[in-house]
Design an enzyme around this catalytic site. Structure first.
Site, PDB file in Angstrom:
ATOM      1  N   GLY A 256       0.873  -1.149  -0.092  1.00  0.00           N
ATOM      2  CA  GLY A 256      -0.005  -0.002   0.097  1.00  0.00           C
ATOM      3  C   GLY A 256       0.925   1.397   0.004  1.00  0.00           C
ATOM      4  N   ALA A 257       1.917   1.225   0.903  1.00  0.00           N
ATOM      5  CA  ALA A 257       2.735   2.352   1.089  1.00  0.00           C
ATOM      6  C   ALA A 257       4.035   1.803   1.788  1.00  0.00           C
ATOM      7  CB  ALA A 257       2.197   3.631   1.791  1.00  0.00           C
ATOM      8  N   MET A 258       5.100   2.645   1.688  1.00  0.00           N
ATOM      9  CA  MET A 258       6.352   2.630   2.663  1.00  0.00           C
ATOM     10  C   MET A 258       6.704   3.551   3.158  1.00  0.00           C
ATOM     11  SD  MET A 258       8.847   0.304   3.203  1.00  0.00           S
ATOM     12  CE  MET A 258      10.097   0.862   4.200  1.00  0.00           C
ATOM     13  N   ASN A 260       9.446   5.425   4.007  1.00  0.00           N
ATOM     14  CA  ASN A 260      10.635   6.086   3.775  1.00  0.00           C
ATOM     15  C   ASN A 260      10.542   7.445   4.573  1.00  0.00           C
ATOM     16  OD1 ASN A 260      11.435   3.967   1.953  1.00  0.00           O
ATOM     17  ND2 ASN A 260       9.890   5.065   0.590  1.00  0.00           N
ATOM     18  N   HIS A 290      -1.000   5.909   9.018  1.00  0.00           N
ATOM     19  CA  HIS A 290      -0.077   4.670   9.183  1.00  0.00           C
ATOM     20  C   HIS A 290       1.520   4.967   9.041  1.00  0.00           C
ATOM     21  CE1 HIS A 290       0.509   0.016   9.210  1.00  0.00           C
ATOM     22  NE2 HIS A 290       1.768   0.541   8.406  1.00  0.00           N
ATOM     23  N   GLU A 291       1.508   5.551   7.751  1.00  0.00           N
ATOM     24  CA  GLU A 291       2.894   5.610   7.107  1.00  0.00           C
ATOM     25  C   GLU A 291       3.589   6.930   8.333  1.00  0.00           C
ATOM     26  OE1 GLU A 291       4.110   3.691   5.577  1.00  0.00           O
ATOM     27  OE2 GLU A 291       2.023   2.904   5.089  1.00  0.00           O
ATOM     28  N   GLU A 313       4.843  -2.858  12.667  1.00  0.00           N
ATOM     29  CA  GLU A 313       3.484  -2.794  11.870  1.00  0.00           C
ATOM     30  C   GLU A 313       2.173  -2.772  12.718  1.00  0.00           C
ATOM     31  OE1 GLU A 313       3.422  -1.905   8.995  1.00  0.00           O
ATOM     32  OE2 GLU A 313       5.465  -2.082   8.465  1.00  0.00           O
TER      33      GLU A 313
HETATM   34 ZN   LIG Z   1       3.558  -0.082   8.118  1.00  0.00          ZN
END
Ligand SMILES: [Zn+2]
Length: 827
Positions: A256-258, A260, A290-291, A313
């Site tokens: 979904g996303a990362m 960084n 979340h990110e 997570e």
């Molecule tokens: Zn995550």
């Protein structure tokens, strides 16, 4: 290809300290390769000692250690030995690297809308050596200074603030200490929108062909970002530490996303090019939150080794839902958590691949990836909610802040996190952690009408899990009971249940606070068809759906009851997430897997009829709520309807809702249904492709072609998967998804035994993360027969399929076993 072992990582971290890394990437050498120059400065505790550096180049041009040339030919399977270390060392590496097409490393792709190329780095989990030379382990954190050369019309975003110093030349500010897997560079002719909040420069970036939707949706995303920054600053007591905050929507992104630091990458389907329902916006907000939580948990404090990846997570998952409700005012977020995330987590818990939330061994880096599943996210977050119920929210928040302050810019591990929690709570948490974090399995909770709540732990994984939960009961549209229960043992009495009328619907865990299989009592199951849609609490309704779908998977609930409820209760649903997810469960699981083939067409027709009921309700509902209902109704009908004439009118843009006029994604939904019904000819498909030259359109067309019910279409899809060397991760996924779903069994049965050979072949060119996703779609479970089970079992023993991909196949094998058991039980 060797994966770094924990022992190797421990030894290397004991020997060296990395002080600074400078990376210079040349992205102006065409579409296949890029230049990579790295200067690593590090100290060694043992003068004369030796270690190795990780790199996976196409060609290694030169390496010097402290000015001494090393032999490039010494590079062996991604490792270059470094001998005769000095106390202070400078390693310089000059290499040519290959772009990835599988969403890993430095991924490069061309947007067919305008033939522009885009590049982004996704170095999680061990892809950094595909981009630059490094000591690739999460506890050797170091500041990075990155320089990038690009074609002149490109721009660059990365972890540090990017500045163009001359045409096509970019310098990024030196970062805070980062783990290797967080380094990224996103380069291309981006469309960018910038803003600022509380001294933090903000940026949103997407492909140029998504410029319109990005600009339209930017303010909403900035508002979410701002609210979350304020929330996390308040909660953690530490300011965001990574300078600018960029969110980049990149093509063909696996996850979904990362997270960084300073430069989060998202799958670009989050920039909605067509109409979006409220749950889609909720999900995007949740991903943004979340990110952002990871900036503190994961980025500022990083796990020492991959076995604590779950902690990142679970924490970010929990924090995002909390931020959604507390900072964004989306009270319905926990409903989505129940009906989307926990449904995923409970399926993972039923599979033989289940594992404790924490403490699963990760002897090497790649094996950690295999435990990166619904347990790590959904169960982990649920367990954190139980921890809060156990020790109180003030202690939890104080413990988190203590942990973050104590390990800032460094690393931490589970024991240290638990220590911080125990200190804040003023009590020992060992027993709690043993039961909830170190033992796998879900307890089964059942409530008798005499008021006895019982808990049964899985026989093979006993644990004394204490549960904090509530029980609610409903009589028509009235909530007639709400009781809080602490279940610390195998039974507890729940007051007020005995007095309930027999027709009341009783829902244990109605607020969804705990993690357990909830078995509904007989009276409640019998009453659902009559009274379920009147239950006024959306979270309790979500818990009932989750319980029913879990019961169906365990062959306790007849799948026909689920279809009956989809027909009767779903069109009266109000919650956006339940409204979207329940028909999705019906069309992707209940009907194709759990019903017999001869029952499936009629069941789909009943879902389509229910969609028409929902559409009527939408017409009678004014304003945005009515529009949202209409959108869901149209999408569900588009996936299930069999009136070819209506589908063809919709495909031609006639008779559509205003919101769906010119909505290319919706047109592809309809075309796919037409294709599956055998009612889409070549000319119509070619016209559709001509009308949508976007990347999404190209990909959707692949899925539609694969979905056509002819032997030629199936063979074409199969050979593309097997033989096309340039097939991207997304293209492979679309072909795999289109291949089986809704297909005539006779047509696809010959392929059941061919899946293993195909996956082995694809494994030669596709990374494990991408191929695991393809393998999930390619598993032959859709042909629900004993012979498929034998083929599926054989897949699991193949030595030419990597462990991560085998893990994905194991979970699908389990789904097939569940479907077969249900067929036998409810024949
Ligand atoms: Zn995550």
């Amino acid at each position: 290809m060797p994966s770094l072992t924990r022992d190797e990582a421990v030894a290397r971290a004991a020997l060296i300290t990395v002080d600074a890394v400078e990376v210079d990437l040349d992205l102006d050498r065409g579409a296949e390769v890029f230049g990579s120059r790295t200067v690593l400065r590090f100290t060694s505790a043992d003068a004369g000692g030796s270690t190795f550096v990780d790199l996976r180049p196409v060609e290694l041009h030169g390496v010097t250690l402290n000015g001494r040339a090393l032999d490039p030919a010494a590079l062996d399977d991604g490792r270059l030995p470094l001998d005769g270390l000095a106390a202070e060392n400078v390693l310089e590496v000059e290499a040519t690297m290959a772009y990835g097409h599988d969403g890993q490393g430095l991924h490069r792709s061309t947007d067919p809308a305008d033939d522009e190329d885009y590049v982004y780095g996704h170095l999680f989990l061990d892809a950094a050596p595909r981009v630059f030379a490094c000591f690739d382990q999460p506890d050797l954190k170091v500041p990075y200074t990155v320089h990038v050369t690009t074609p002149q019309h490109w721009s660059v975003v990365g972890n540090g603030a990017a500045q163009q110093v001359s045409a096509g030349r970019w310098e990024l500010a030196t970062t805070q200490p980062l783990a290797t897997y967080f380094v990224t560079v996103c380069a291309g002719p981006w469309e960018s929108v910038t803003a600022e909040h509380d001294g933090i420069p903000l940026g949103l970036h997407a492909r140029r062909s998504l410029a319109g939707p990005l600009r339209e949706q930017a303010e909403q995303m900035f508002a979410t970002t701002r609210a979350c920054f304020d929330h996390y600053h308040r909660m953690f007591g530490i300011r965001y530490p990574f300078g600018e905050y960029h969110q980049v929507f990149v093509p063909e992104f696996n996850a979904g996303a990362m997270e960084n630091p300073g430069c989060v990458t998202f799958r670009d389907t989050y920039v909605f090019r067509g109409a979006a329902t409220p749950d889609q916006v909720l999900e995007r907000d949740n991903t943004i939150a979340h990110e952002m939580a990871h900036m503190w948990f994961g980025d500022l404090v990083t796990m020492r080794w991959w076995d604590d990846l779950w902690l990142n997570e679970s924490f970010a998952e929990y924090m995002a839902y909390r931020a959604s409700t507390e900072a964004l005012g989306a009270d319905e977020a926990w409903v989505e958590f129940a009906v989307v995330r926990k449904l995923w987590g409970y399926a993972a818990e039923r599979s033989p691949s289940t594992h404790p939330v924490a403490g699963s061994p990760a002897p090497d880096a790649l094996s950690a990836l295999q435990n990166f599943d619904g347990i790590s996210y959904a169960k982990g977050a649920s367990v954190l909610r139980q921890l809060i119920a156990h020790i109180g929210d003030d202690a939890f928040v104080a413990g988190v802040s203590d942990y973050l302050h104590g390990h800032a810019f460094g690393n931490g591990e589970l024991a240290e996190f638990l220590d911080a929690m125990a200190r804040a709570a003023g009590r020992d948490l060992d027993g709690w952690a043993q039961a909830w974090l170190r033992t796998s399995g879900a307890d089964r909770l059942a409530l008798r009408r005499d008021g006895t709540l019982t808990r049964r732990a899985p026989a093979d994984r006993p644990a004394d899990r204490p549960h904090t939960l509530d029980v609610a009961a409903f009589d028509g549209d009235r909530e007639v009971l709400r009781a809080e229960v602490v279940l610390d043992g195998d039974t507890a009495g729940v007051g007020g249940v005995r007095e309930l009328p027999a027709h009341a619907l009783v829902v244990p865990n109605a607020a969804d606070l705990t993690w357990a299989e909830v078995a509904l009592d007989e009276e409640t199951l019998d009453g659902l068809l009559g009274g379920f849609s009147d239950v006024p609490d959306p979270l309790a309704r979500a818990v009932v759906w989750t319980s029913l779908l879990g019961g169906m998977a365990r062959a306790e609930v007849d799948p026909r009851l689920v279809v009956d409820l989809v027909e009767s209760a779903w069109p009266r649903e109000d919650d956006a997430s339940v409204l979207t997810r329940v028909p999705l469960a019906a069309t992707s699981s209940v009907i194709p897997l759990f019903l017999r083939p001869e029952e499936q067409a009629e069941a789909l027709e009943r879902v389509a009829l229910a969609a028409d009921v929902l559409a009527d309700r939408a017409t009678a509902t004014e304003g945005p709520p009515g529009d949202a209902l209409a959108l869901v109704a149209a999408r569900v009908w588009g996936r299930t309807g069999s009136d070819v004439e209506r589908l063809q009118r919709w495909a031609a843009g006639e008779g559509l809702l205003p919101a769906l006029t010119d909505d290319d994604d919706f047109r592809w939904i309809v075309l796919r249904r037409l294709a599956a019904l055998g009612a889409l000819d070549d000319a119509a498909l070619a016209r559709a492709e001509e009308g949508d030259r976007s990347l999404a359109g190209r990909l959707a067309a692949l899925g539609v072609r694969a979905a056509r019910p002819t032997a030629e279409a199936k063979e074409w899809a199969w050979s593309r998967l097997a033989d096309d060397p340039d097939l991207s991760n997304y293209a492979a996924l679309e072909l795999a998804r289109g291949f089986w779903v809704g297909a005539d069994t006779e047509l696809v049965r010959p392929y059941v035994d061919r899946v293993g050979d195909l996956l082995a072949r694809m494994g030669e060119r596709m990374g494990e993360d991408a191929l695991s996703r393809v393998a999930t779609a390619l598993h032959p479970k859709w042909v629900v027969e004993d012979a498929t089970r034998r083929a599926s079992a054989a897949l699991l023993t193949r030595r030419d399929i990597s462990p991560g991909v085998t893990r994905a196949l194991l979970d699908e094998d389990h789904v097939l076993r569940e479907a077969l058991a249900s067929h036998r039980r409810f024949a």
